[in-house]
Scaffold this motif. Structure first.
Motif, PDB file in Angstrom:
ATOM      1  N   UNK A 193      51.178  42.329  20.170  1.00 35.61           N
ATOM      2  CA  UNK A 193      52.522  42.694  20.591  1.00 35.61           C
ATOM      3  C   UNK A 193      52.645  43.071  22.051  1.00 35.61           C
ATOM      4  N   UNK A 194      53.837  42.806  22.605  1.00 35.19           N
ATOM      5  CA  UNK A 194      54.130  43.081  24.007  1.00 35.19           C
ATOM      6  C   UNK A 194      54.986  44.329  24.202  1.00 35.19           C
ATOM      7  N   UNK A 195      55.411  44.959  23.114  1.00 33.39           N
ATOM      8  CA  UNK A 195      56.354  46.070  23.205  1.00 33.39           C
ATOM      9  C   UNK A 195      55.750  47.336  23.763  1.00 33.39           C
ATOM     10  N   UNK A 196      56.585  48.365  23.836  1.00 30.06           N
ATOM     11  CA  UNK A 196      56.148  49.650  24.381  1.00 30.06           C
ATOM     12  C   UNK A 196      54.987  50.213  23.574  1.00 30.06           C
ATOM     13  N   UNK A 197      54.987  49.975  22.258  1.00 29.30           N
ATOM     14  CA  UNK A 197      53.876  50.387  21.405  1.00 29.30           C
ATOM     15  C   UNK A 197      53.212  49.156  20.815  1.00 29.30           C
ATOM     16  N   UNK A 198      51.877  49.136  20.732  1.00 24.88           N
ATOM     17  CA  UNK A 198      51.208  47.991  20.112  1.00 24.88           C
ATOM     18  C   UNK A 198      51.477  47.954  18.609  1.00 24.88           C
ATOM     19  N   UNK A 199      51.377  46.761  18.031  1.00 32.86           N
ATOM     20  CA  UNK A 199      51.463  46.619  16.584  1.00 32.86           C
ATOM     21  C   UNK A 199      50.222  47.210  15.920  1.00 32.86           C
ATOM     22  N   UNK A 200      50.321  47.559  14.625  1.00 32.14           N
ATOM     23  CA  UNK A 200      49.115  48.020  13.917  1.00 32.14           C
ATOM     24  C   UNK A 200      48.041  46.938  13.906  1.00 32.14           C
ATOM     25  N   UNK A 201      46.791  47.382  13.885  1.00 31.89           N
ATOM     26  CA  UNK A 201      45.688  46.422  13.808  1.00 31.89           C
ATOM     27  C   UNK A 201      45.234  46.001  15.185  1.00 31.89           C
TER      28      UNK A 201
END
Length: 245
Positions: A201-209
């Motif tokens: 993911x590129x968002x402010x928080x990473x995706x789980x995993x």
């Protein structure tokens, strides 16, 4: 988001406090080679081994050489403090690559300490943990670089970048790149595994995993991005063909 400690080179001798880390959580140290490169250079002859000194000498750009020296002097000082060993006596080696078995996997040393190191022209980031760990720090790229490489990411990440306003894409790309590289360095397989293998993911928080791993951003000076990945206790290393799509 993790806040790294700022590393301070010792004024006299080779003693620094040992990194402290909780189970499953890394200890992170930020080295500013622009500020402290001269001090590290003075310590280097008594700390770095012949291979490290040779690799530093082959770096043509002075800033790159200063950052390499500062990063590796700091690494040996901190590992020495953890292991109760003089920094020049710390033995560094490479584990076998999980993908091909070659001698280019994760860096390791004796004593059960897991660590990772990343450096760019001015900054170095070091991580220590009780489980396999990977860390990465990079300058935020120019828009042209984002355009060239975005298509190599996971398809969902490429779509995320394309949906952003153009001025927000470099920072988002810096986040996803450092998250991916931190994870791959923790696995010991590097970018050869492919940037599209995991959707982080590129968002402010990473995706789980990815499965078995915790990936977290690291607070870093403006103009840079950084991340750290730690493998959960009891999880086996990655093998070819078992990566999540």
């Amino acid at each position: 988001m993790y806040q790294p400690h700022v590393f301070t080179f010792p004024g006299d001798g080779h003693r620094v406090p040992a990194p402290l880390f909780a189970p499953g959580a890394p200890a992170l140290w930020l080295v500013d080679a622009e500020r402290d490169g001269g001090h590290a250079e003075r310590l280097a002859p008594g700390i770095l081994d012949a291979g490290e000194r040779d690799r530093a000498a082959r770096l043509v750009v002075p800033a790159d050489r200063a950052c390499y020296v500062a990063a590796h002097v700091a690494l040996r000082l901190l590992l020495g403090a953890l292991l109760g060993t003089p920094p020049d006596a710390v033995r560094l080696r490479r584990e076998p690559c999980p993908s091909c078995g070659g001698p280019h996997g994760r860096p390791a040393t004796d004593g059960g300490v897991h660590f990772s190191l990343s450096h760019t022209r001015r900054l170095a980031l070091l991580a220590f943990a009780d489980a396999p760990v990977g860390v990465d720090v990079e300058p935020v790229p120019k828009p042209g670089i984002v355009s060239e490489i975005a298509g190599q990411l996971h398809p969902a990440e490429s779509r995320e970048l394309a949906a952003l306003p153009e001025e927000e894409r470099p920072a988002a790309f810096g986040r996803v790149w450092t998250r991916k590289e931190a994870h791959l360095k923790g696995e010991g397989i590097g970018l050869a595994a492919g940037l599209a293998a995991e959707h982080i993911g590129t968002g402010i928080l990473p995706r789980p995993g990815p499965p078995g791993w915790t990936v977290t951003d690291v607070q870093i000076p403006a103009g840079h991005a950084a991340a750290v990945a730690v493998r959960a206790a009891g999880q086996p290393p990655a093998r070819r063909g078992d990566r999540r799509k």
